[in-house]
Design an enzyme around this catalytic site. Sequence first.
Site, mmCIF file in Angstrom:
data_model
loop_
_atom_site.group_PDB
_atom_site.id
_atom_site.type_symbol
_atom_site.label_atom_id
_atom_site.label_comp_id
_atom_site.label_asym_id
_atom_site.label_seq_id
_atom_site.Cartn_x
_atom_site.Cartn_y
_atom_site.Cartn_z
ATOM 1 N N LYS A 1 22.599 29.283 14.152
ATOM 2 C CA LYS A 1 21.384 28.646 13.645
ATOM 3 C C LYS A 1 20.358 29.537 13.179
ATOM 4 C CE LYS A 1 18.875 30.009 17.185
ATOM 5 N NZ LYS A 1 17.470 30.760 17.090
ATOM 6 N N PHE B 1 24.600 39.895 16.872
ATOM 7 C CA PHE B 1 23.874 39.741 17.774
ATOM 8 C C PHE B 1 22.530 40.439 17.810
ATOM 9 C CE2 PHE B 1 27.578 42.186 18.904
ATOM 10 C CZ PHE B 1 27.051 43.353 19.327
ATOM 11 N N GLY B 2 21.381 40.132 18.528
ATOM 12 C CA GLY B 2 20.209 40.715 18.439
ATOM 13 C C GLY B 2 19.643 40.339 16.857
ATOM 14 N N ALA B 3 19.934 39.157 16.433
ATOM 15 C CA ALA B 3 19.427 39.055 15.172
ATOM 16 C C ALA B 3 18.587 37.427 15.186
ATOM 17 C CB ALA B 3 20.684 38.285 14.111
ATOM 18 N N GLY B 4 18.575 36.739 16.303
ATOM 19 C CA GLY B 4 17.813 35.531 16.583
ATOM 20 C C GLY B 4 18.602 34.188 15.807
ATOM 21 N N LEU B 5 19.980 34.245 15.807
ATOM 22 C CA LEU B 5 20.850 33.328 15.280
ATOM 23 C C LEU B 5 21.543 32.681 16.201
ATOM 24 C CD1 LEU B 5 22.229 35.605 12.071
ATOM 25 C CD2 LEU B 5 20.109 33.839 12.066
ATOM 26 N N GLY B 6 21.354 32.948 17.362
ATOM 27 C CA GLY B 6 22.074 32.253 18.543
ATOM 28 C C GLY B 6 23.633 32.356 18.689
ATOM 29 N N GLY C 1 25.577 33.912 20.329
ATOM 30 C CA GLY C 1 26.051 34.123 21.842
ATOM 31 C C GLY C 1 26.179 32.672 22.533
ATOM 32 N N SER C 2 24.885 31.959 22.200
ATOM 33 C CA SER C 2 24.857 30.569 22.857
ATOM 34 C C SER C 2 25.786 29.563 22.292
ATOM 35 C CB SER C 2 23.321 30.195 22.564
ATOM 36 O OG SER C 2 22.398 31.066 23.102
ATOM 37 N N ASP D 1 19.258 27.895 24.113
ATOM 38 C CA ASP D 1 19.806 27.283 23.021
ATOM 39 C C ASP D 1 21.207 26.870 23.170
ATOM 40 O OD1 ASP D 1 17.684 28.475 21.551
ATOM 41 O OD2 ASP D 1 18.504 30.359 20.894
#
Length: 285
Positions: free
Chosen positions: A10, A93-98, A100-101, A134
């Site tokens: 996202k 990851f660590g990208a603000g794209l969710g 893992g969520s 998220d």
Amino acid sequence: MSKTVNAYAKINLALFITGKLPNGYHTLETIFAPINWYDRLTFEPSETIEMACTNAELPTDDSNLCIKAAKRLQTESGSQKGVKISLEKNVPFGAGLGGGSSDAAATLNALNELWELSLPSETLHKLATELGADVPYFLEMPALALGTGIGEELTDLQVAFPFSIVTVFPETAISTAWAYQNFKQNFDRLLPDAATEIQIVCETGDLGRMQQFENDFESIVYENYAEVKKLRDDFVEAGSGFTRLSGSGSAVFGVFADDEKATACYEAMRKRYPTSLTPKSFKMK
């Protein structure tokens, strides 16, 4: 019986941090939008709960959200069934794209079916919220949604986003905890009615109205990560009608009304960084 699913990422078209709760969590108002960048998860029967991942940097022990989701389902349902989760990790990851969520939400949905639990949506929502703010979005929403509370209170906006989106990861991981500790608080300002405004944008195609949508992490991230700020400037030069940081970063996205400009930007960006192109009116399901 096995099952393979896509877990989409996202972006946040708007992200206003509105307050801080006694438990340390921040309240926010955000507009979630799905993008065509996804992990693939395969779930196979097993005696235990185990996991394998194509990215060796990602832990596959009890700290992984997929493992946590499976064990929460076991506890909630009393099921003794196991699963082998194979994760093809594509979303950075660590990208603000969710990413893992989204993987956690996919695990909840898939195992509720494969383990024949038939847990109601209210129970799945509770488990999702416990896993992360998220996670409910990925569990429940098909496309554009308003998130309030800590992000778990969702409203399906029921409109298609009539623009192409180019999303770029500048290969810099940013800690969400660091971003929350350092962003510049401004809880007392008057905010736009984001849900109404995005619906008007979708109905009229007026990208200019989106300029009032802010991301409260941008100033601190751009001050500390020059390469992320440079990426924003590159999007503007490429003709993006609206450019923002996603979540706490480091991914940056550009919104395009013109498909040719979007494709040209995508082709240029992907030569430098991991990049995705999301078509108009994209939905996760």
